[in-house]
Enzyme design. Structure first.
Site, short mmCIF file in Angstrom:
data_model
loop_
_atom_site.label_atom_id
_atom_site.label_comp_id
_atom_site.label_asym_id
_atom_site.label_seq_id
_atom_site.Cartn_x
_atom_site.Cartn_y
_atom_site.Cartn_z
CB SER A 154 -0.91 0.03 1.22
OG SER A 154 -1.68 -1.15 1.29
N1 SAH Z 1 -0.53 -4.50 4.04
C1 SAH Z 1 0.07 -5.01 2.84
C2 SAH Z 1 -0.85 -4.80 1.67
C3 SAH Z 1 -0.81 -5.95 0.74
S1 SAH Z 1 -2.11 -5.96 -0.47
C4 SAH Z 1 1.44 -4.38 2.63
O1 SAH Z 1 1.69 -3.38 3.28
O2 SAH Z 1 2.23 -4.90 1.87
C5 SAH Z 1 -3.37 -6.93 0.33
C6 SAH Z 1 -2.99 -8.32 0.74
O3 SAH Z 1 -4.18 -8.96 1.19
C7 SAH Z 1 -2.41 -9.20 -0.36
O4 SAH Z 1 -1.18 -9.72 0.05
C8 SAH Z 1 -3.47 -10.31 -0.51
O5 SAH Z 1 -2.92 -11.57 -0.84
C9 SAH Z 1 -4.10 -10.33 0.86
N2 SAH Z 1 -5.44 -10.92 0.92
C10 SAH Z 1 -6.47 -10.77 0.05
N3 SAH Z 1 -7.55 -11.46 0.46
C11 SAH Z 1 -7.20 -12.07 1.64
C12 SAH Z 1 -7.88 -12.93 2.56
N4 SAH Z 1 -9.14 -13.33 2.37
N5 SAH Z 1 -7.21 -13.35 3.64
C13 SAH Z 1 -5.92 -12.98 3.87
N6 SAH Z 1 -5.23 -12.17 3.04
C14 SAH Z 1 -5.85 -11.72 1.93
#
Ligand code: SAH
Length: 220
Positions: free
Chosen positions: A69
């Site tokens: 993000s």
């Molecule tokens: N906070 C992270 C943002 C990553 S993007 C950072 O700072 O890097 C969002 C993430 O949510 C992705 O890695 C994706 O695989 C995960 N995600 C999506 N749906 C999910 C679910 N149902 N359970 C767990 N993780 C999930």
């Protein structure tokens, strides 16, 4: 609880300081959040080829069609969570690179974080260990169901967007606890704060957002 930032040159310290100034200008005024973002090495959460872009206020690819993000978003969500007060035990859904996890770990007592894509979770684990953030517990799983064994949480932060507020997440909050979550589809999302009340929950829409979708199931 501060990570060891040895080996990180002056350049990234200066660029981080500039990033934090920009966040302040954009309305992030929570000094605790700004201070942690000033000292957390975001470049360690990216592949080497992208590390030089770590302090731009942009979301960046982390593989598997996912993104780290944008700093503004991390700061905003963290500040919204802390504004709830009494944030000791926090659940994050969507560990991704682990950057948001690292920021949270320096501001609350315990962080639990779930990621559905195993290789991302494993990389995040190594980085958090390297930064000596030992108050984090990671799990490979589908975050739609939350983490019932560790509930109730004072706060939950979701870094991917479901179409509607997942009831199960709200149920794992203590009364008065809050869920910070983007809600909507790929055309329209609202970053929202959901507060658990005695009888149900209240939703406050904060601002438009753009997150990857919250998906069910797991990837090995
Ligand atoms: N906070 C992270 C943002 C990553 S993007 C950072 O700072 O890097 C969002 C993430 O949510 C992705 O890695 C994706 O695989 C995960 N995600 C999506 N749906 C999910 C679910 N149902 N359970 C767990 N993780 C999930």
């Amino acid at each position: 609880m501060r990570p060891n930032v040895n080996g990180i040159g002056m350049t990234s310290q200066r660029t981080r300081a500039r990033l934090v100034e920009r966040l302040f200008e954009q309305g992030i005024t929570d000094i605790r959040v700004l201070e942690v973002m000033r000292t957390t090495p975001r470049h360690l959460f990216l592949d080497e080829a992208l590390a030089h872009r770590a302090y731009e206020d942009a979301s960046l690819p982390i593989g598997f069609n996912q993104t780290l993000s944008q700093p503004y978003t991390v700061a905003r969500m963290t500040a919204l969570l802390l504004a709830g007060g009494g944030m000791k035990r926090v659940l994050e859904v969507g560990t991704g690179s682990g950057y948001q996890t690292a920021v949270l770990a320096q501001l609350v007592e315990e962080v639990y974080s779930i990621e559905r894509i195993r290789p991302l979770q494993e990389r995040a684990r190594l980085r958090l260990r390297e930064l000596k953030l030992h108050n984090v517990t990671l799990r490979h799983g589908d975050g739609f169901g939350g983490w019932a064994a560790k509930a109730p949480f004072d706060g939950i932060l979701t870094t991917a967007a479901p179409r509607a507020v997942p009831q199960e997440l709200v149920e794992q909050l203590r009364v008065g606890g809050r869920l910070v979550i983007p809600v909507g589809d790929d055309r329209r999302q609202q970053l929202s704060v959901v507060t658990r009340t005695e009888t149900g929950f209240e939703v406050r829409e904060v601002e438009p957002a753009r997150f990857v979708p919250l998906l069910s199931g797991m990837v090995r």
